[in-house]
Scaffold this motif. Structure first.
Motif, PDB file in Angstrom:
ATOM      1  N   LYS A 146      -7.011   2.388  -5.943  1.00  0.00           N
ATOM      2  CA  LYS A 146      -6.297   2.849  -4.765  1.00  0.00           C
ATOM      3  C   LYS A 146      -6.224   1.681  -3.786  1.00  0.00           C
ATOM      4  O   LYS A 146      -6.964   0.702  -3.895  1.00  0.00           O
ATOM      5  N   ASN A 171      -7.250   1.323  -0.891  1.00  0.00           N
ATOM      6  CA  ASN A 171      -8.439   1.114  -0.067  1.00  0.00           C
ATOM      7  C   ASN A 171      -9.570   0.439  -0.826  1.00  0.00           C
ATOM      8  O   ASN A 171     -10.670   0.255  -0.306  1.00  0.00           O
ATOM      9  N   GLU A 213     -10.799   1.584  -3.804  1.00  0.00           N
ATOM     10  CA  GLU A 213     -11.516   2.501  -4.691  1.00  0.00           C
ATOM     11  C   GLU A 213     -11.064   2.267  -6.134  1.00  0.00           C
ATOM     12  O   GLU A 213      -9.880   2.338  -6.449  1.00  0.00           O
TER      13      GLU A 213
END
Length: 315
Positions: free
Chosen positions: A21, A23, A25
């Motif tokens: 992701k 961010n 992750e």
């Protein structure tokens, strides 16, 4: 929505891949064997084929990807050209352009040197998190480096920025380094260099040492473990290795002035003991200011490359 990105770290044995992701992750990671036959011409096509399978399993299309980042084991020129990757058999390739074509032509791909890319990963979510200017140092079979200033990789005009391992720090070295020079940081502070230094110390002294019982099986881990246990010759040899590494990092600090040095690679498994020893010599060689960069351990291990490759496409 482009809510995902992919990081690919191309090594001589396997290609590590990760789906992320935005961010940071990590959703899934996998490996693809590095098929080096025919000058490595199948490496990227193998990776693209498996990536398509993984994306399909997650219900993703190219439109869901912000982009794909690639870390490669060789110098990368500013325009993305790679003249040679010895460990892959590549000569005169354009990895990002080729990957874009393999994925259908509508995915942004970026490429960087693997050491620089790993440094970017450590800055993003690893040991350098919270900083924008770091130097990552990988102590393994060799000594690699990656320089990040203001959040950007400093690769240099010819892709040689961060080649910390081949800085000259030792005038009395008689052996040649793999680069053709003598007295390189890598010769003193890599896993191989630490073992070689320990063997030199053993050969020059009749003092007892637990290292002697290992003979040709002596390893960097054994040298570090013996030093931790109080073995005088092991400590003497490790101090020499860290003195030369500290000298090299001091030279880097006076040019780059990073917020932090992030130390990774197999040698770093010696942990805080090694870092504290390194700091002694680094501090000796940086008397100009008390406001020195910190020296910390890397935290991403072998995943630093895929994190950094993914981060490439978020700029």
């Amino acid at each position: 929505m482009s809510d995902y990105c992919v990081g690919i770290d191309i090594g001589g044995t396997t290609v590590k891949c990760g789906l992320f992701k935005l961010n940071g992750e990590l959703l899934e990671k996998w490996e693809v064997p590095t098929r080096k036959v025919d000058a490595g011409k199948f490496i990227l096509s193998d990776v693209a084929s498996e990536l398509k399978n993984r994306m399909e399993a997650h219900g993703l299309t190219n439109q869901n990807l912000r982009g794909i980042g690639l870390g490669v084991p060789g110098p990368v020129e500013p325009d993305g050209h790679v003249s040679v990757c010895v460990n892959l058999g590549w000569k005169d390739v354009w990895p990002a352009k080729e990957m874009t074509e393999l994925m259908g032509g509508d995915v942004v791909c970026k490429v960087g040197n693997d050491a620089n890319v790993a440094a970017l990963g450590e800055m993003w979510v690893g040991g350098g998190r919270g900083h924008s200017s770091i130097v990552a140092v990988t102590l393994g079979t060799g000594v690699g480096g990656g320089i990040i200033v203001d959040g950007k990789i400093v690769a240099g005009a010819h892709g040689l920025g961060g080649e910390i391992g081949h800085m000259h720090v030792r005038d009395d070295e008689t052996e040649y380094c793999n680069c053709g020079g003598r007295g390189c940081v890598e010769q003193a502070a890599s896993a191989t260099g630490i073992v070689n230094e320990a063997k030199r110390v053993l050969a020059s002294s009749d003092e007892p040492s637990a290292m002697r019982e290992y003979g040709d099986e002596l390893s960097c881990r054994i040298v570090c473990d013996c030093a931790k246990a109080g073995d005088k010759l092991a400590l003497r040899s490790l101090e020499t290795s860290m003195e030369y590494l500290g000298r090299g990092l001091a030279l880097v600090a006076y040019v780059v002035d990073p917020e932090v040095f992030v130390i990774g690679g197999g040698v770093s498994r010696a942990g805080a003991y090694l870092i504290n020893l390194l700091k002694v010599y680094f501090n000796q060689h940086t008397p100009l200011s008390n406001n020195r960069p910190d020296i910390v351990l890397a935290t991403l291990g072998n995943d630093a490359g895929i994190y950094g490759a993914a981060r490439l496409v978020l700029d």
